[in-house]
Each structure stands twice: as C-alpha cells, then as structure tokens.
Design a protein around this motif. Structure first.
Motif, PDB file in Angstrom:
ATOM      1  N   VAL A 210       0.944  -1.229   0.198  1.00 45.46           N
ATOM      2  CA  VAL A 210      -0.019  -0.016  -0.065  1.00 45.46           C
ATOM      3  C   VAL A 210       0.905   1.051   0.015  1.00 45.46           C
ATOM      4  CG1 VAL A 210      -1.853   1.328   1.437  1.00 45.46           C
ATOM      5  CG2 VAL A 210      -1.869  -1.245   1.248  1.00 45.46           C
ATOM      6  N   ALA A 211       0.886   1.912  -0.907  1.00 46.03           N
ATOM      7  CA  ALA A 211       1.925   3.167  -1.301  1.00 46.03           C
ATOM      8  C   ALA A 211       1.298   4.181  -2.105  1.00 46.03           C
ATOM      9  CB  ALA A 211       3.181   2.799  -2.026  1.00 46.03           C
ATOM     10  N   GLY A 212       1.621   5.375  -2.020  1.00 44.01           N
ATOM     11  CA  GLY A 212       1.466   6.498  -2.925  1.00 44.01           C
ATOM     12  C   GLY A 212       2.493   7.218  -3.009  1.00 44.01           C
ATOM     13  N   VAL A 213       2.614   8.166  -4.133  1.00 39.91           N
ATOM     14  CA  VAL A 213       3.387   9.030  -4.543  1.00 39.91           C
ATOM     15  C   VAL A 213       2.721  10.108  -5.088  1.00 39.91           C
ATOM     16  CG1 VAL A 213       5.171   7.121  -5.045  1.00 39.91           C
ATOM     17  CG2 VAL A 213       3.614   7.936  -6.944  1.00 39.91           C
ATOM     18  N   GLN A 214       3.339  11.306  -4.634  1.00 33.94           N
ATOM     19  CA  GLN A 214       2.740  12.608  -5.245  1.00 33.94           C
ATOM     20  C   GLN A 214       3.020  13.100  -6.649  1.00 33.94           C
ATOM     21  OE1 GLN A 214       0.783  14.945  -3.193  1.00 33.94           O
ATOM     22  NE2 GLN A 214       0.077  15.213  -5.356  1.00 33.94           N
ATOM     23  N   TRP A 215       4.095  12.162  -7.045  1.00 34.45           N
ATOM     24  CA  TRP A 215       4.569  12.482  -8.709  1.00 34.45           C
ATOM     25  C   TRP A 215       3.663  11.447  -9.500  1.00 34.45           C
ATOM     26  CZ3 TRP A 215       7.820   9.953  -4.979  1.00 34.45           C
ATOM     27  CH2 TRP A 215       8.515   8.739  -5.511  1.00 34.45           C
ATOM     28  N   HIS A 216       4.293  11.775 -10.728  1.00 33.86           N
ATOM     29  CA  HIS A 216       3.739  10.949 -11.755  1.00 33.86           C
ATOM     30  C   HIS A 216       4.364   9.877 -12.462  1.00 33.86           C
ATOM     31  CE1 HIS A 216      -0.383  13.047 -12.183  1.00 33.86           C
ATOM     32  NE2 HIS A 216       0.219  14.139 -11.275  1.00 33.86           N
ATOM     33  N   PRO A 217       4.508   8.755 -12.191  1.00 36.48           N
ATOM     34  CA  PRO A 217       5.277   7.767 -12.905  1.00 36.48           C
ATOM     35  C   PRO A 217       4.893   7.445 -14.108  1.00 36.48           C
ATOM     36  CG  PRO A 217       3.995   6.606 -11.020  1.00 36.48           C
ATOM     37  CD  PRO A 217       3.705   8.081 -10.929  1.00 36.48           C
ATOM     38  N   GLU A 218       3.381   7.543 -14.458  1.00 37.89           N
ATOM     39  CA  GLU A 218       3.206   7.487 -15.744  1.00 37.89           C
ATOM     40  C   GLU A 218       3.585   8.173 -16.733  1.00 37.89           C
ATOM     41  OE1 GLU A 218       0.229  10.743 -14.834  1.00 37.89           O
ATOM     42  OE2 GLU A 218       1.624   9.134 -13.637  1.00 37.89           O
ATOM     43  N   GLU A 219       4.399   9.303 -16.398  1.00 39.42           N
ATOM     44  CA  GLU A 219       4.712  10.304 -17.435  1.00 39.42           C
ATOM     45  C   GLU A 219       6.326  10.009 -17.783  1.00 39.42           C
ATOM     46  OE1 GLU A 219       3.688  12.947 -18.906  1.00 39.42           O
ATOM     47  OE2 GLU A 219       1.803  11.906 -18.287  1.00 39.42           O
ATOM     48  N   ASP A 220       6.786   8.942 -17.086  1.00 40.06           N
ATOM     49  CA  ASP A 220       8.291   8.565 -17.437  1.00 40.06           C
ATOM     50  C   ASP A 220       8.035   7.334 -18.213  1.00 40.06           C
ATOM     51  OD1 ASP A 220      10.875   7.876 -17.563  1.00 40.06           O
ATOM     52  OD2 ASP A 220      11.217   8.910 -15.564  1.00 40.06           O
ATOM     53  N   GLY A 221       8.306   7.457 -19.489  1.00 38.28           N
ATOM     54  CA  GLY A 221       8.179   6.175 -20.178  1.00 38.28           C
ATOM     55  C   GLY A 221       9.364   5.275 -20.111  1.00 38.28           C
ATOM     56  N   VAL A 222      10.460   5.662 -19.581  1.00 34.76           N
ATOM     57  CA  VAL A 222      11.720   4.878 -19.126  1.00 34.76           C
ATOM     58  C   VAL A 222      11.798   4.098 -17.699  1.00 34.76           C
ATOM     59  CG1 VAL A 222      14.205   4.734 -19.186  1.00 34.76           C
ATOM     60  CG2 VAL A 222      12.958   6.202 -20.944  1.00 34.76           C
TER      61      VAL A 222
END
Length: 236
Positions: A210-222
């Motif tokens: 169970v984790a959350g990130v404030q950033w957007h990992p979906e924006e980094d295609g690498v």
C-alpha cells in the motif's frame, strides 16, 4: 480471489469527461495512456474503473492490484476543512467512487498504488488532511510551474522503505500538484520528501503493498519501476 493468471489484472480509476474524437463530442471515460503503458510494460493487464455505479467487494475480488490515478482536487469537506479560494471544483463522482475502491482494497489486502490525487485520497480515507495550496506553505510553485506542464522535482526516499526498494534513495520525478499531505492518515508513514519538505511518498508498513506517490510515474516512459513493483506484488 484475483485473476490467478500470468498477467495480473490491475484496476485503474478513470475519469468521466466531455471528450471530442472523430465526429463525436460526448461524455466518455478517459485515462492518460501512460498508466496503461506502464502497467502493460510491467506485465499486467489494465482494467479501467470509471466512477459509475457502486463498487462492491466482489468487484475488487476479481482484480489483482489497484491504481488510483491523478486528477482533480478532493472536496475539502472529505477531511473536515473549509474550502480555500485556490481549491479547484469538487468532483463528487470521483471522490465517492475512489474512496470506496480504496476502502475495499485496504480491507481485502489488494496491492494498491495511489498517484498524485490518488495518494492524497489514500491519506484522507485514513483520516489525514491536506494542504489546499502548496505555494502558501513552500513559497514556490515548483511542483506545478505552469498548468498543463510537469515540474521536475528531486525527491529523497527513506532507505529501507518499500518506495526505496522500487526507485532508490533519490530520484527526479514529474510533478503537477498544488496540494499536498498535511497530517498523515492512520498508519501511514512518509517515506519520500522533496527538498522543500513536501511529502512526496507514503506507505503502510507491513507485508501488504500500500503506497502512494505525489509524482507521476506514468509520465516517465523509461522509469516504470513503481508499476513493476505493483505488478510483482499483484502476482503474489
């Protein structure tokens, strides 16, 4: 139980928006493609979960993992706060639907990743609160420099945390948010911070993912390591 197949089914909350495509201009369920690509690249199969109807525990029992996607500001009434001028319009459809999804996932032990708004809502579901306008706290707009443009923010991750196992102790991330965690919800631990002190990652200690990130990992295609971590947990 979940899908029990080699490609785990990962539910992803989606939006209802007015959309134009082809000859149509109609309400539609939408989601940035990066979420889909990230999950598929990690070996999972994405399933869109729009804010319609009522989610029941049996619905989640068919899924192996859950992503709560980013989006609009959460209604401050959800954390017993008075709306501030900078807070965006309420989206009660998403607030209600995604609150229920998170609640069911926590009860069932379904691996869960909250992204941006998703992390904030996870915090609120567990009794936490939010800063409604982050520049009032930090004095800068570095987390959302221009509407529609992602900021690049360096983040420190606590060694030994679940997030550190996925992305390492320091990472530069895509951010697009003007709100942030204030008081942490029950059991949550802040495991990542921006240099200005903003909470950029949280998790529930223990065996469950169970984790959350404030950033957007979906924006980094690498760098799709968070999606890989979720899908590996879902396989288990």
């Amino acid at each position: 139980m979940g899908s029990n197949v080699s490609s785990p089914l990962i539910g992803v909350s989606s939006y209802l928006e007015q959309c134009r495509f082809g000859v149509w201009d109609i309400p539609a369920a939408v989601l940035p493609r990066g979420y889909l690509d990230g999950i598929v690249h990690a070996g999972g199969m994405p399933v869109l979960l729009p804010p319609v109807g009522t989610w029941e525990p049996a619905h989640l029992s068919r899924l192996d993992g859950l992503v709560i996607a980013g989006g609009a500001d959460i209604d401050p009434a959800r954390y017993a706060a008075t709306r501030e001028a900078a807070t965006g319009p309420a989206r009660p459809d998403r607030d209600s639907s995604e609150w229920t999804l998170i609640d069911h996932a926590l009860r069932a032990g379904t691996p869960l990743l909250g992204v941006c708004r998703g992390m904030q809502l996870l915090n609120v579901v567990l009794g936490g609160t939010l800063h409604q306008h982050l520049p009032d706290q930090t004095g800068t707009a570095g987390h959302l420099p221009v509407p529609g443009t992602f900021g690049r923010v360096p983040v420190k991750v606590i060694p030994g945390s679940r997030l550190a196992a996925a992305v390492g102790d320091r990472v530069e991330v895509h951010c697009h948010h003007h709100q942030a965690v204030d008081r942490l919800g029950r059991g949550l631990v802040a495991t990542a911070h921006a240099d200005d002190g903003t909470v950029e990652g949280v998790e529930l200690p223990g065996e469950r993912f169970v984790a959350g990130v404030q950033w957007h990992p979906e924006e980094d295609g690498v760098d799709r390591r968070l999606f890989h971590a979720l899908v590996e947990e879902a396989r288990g």
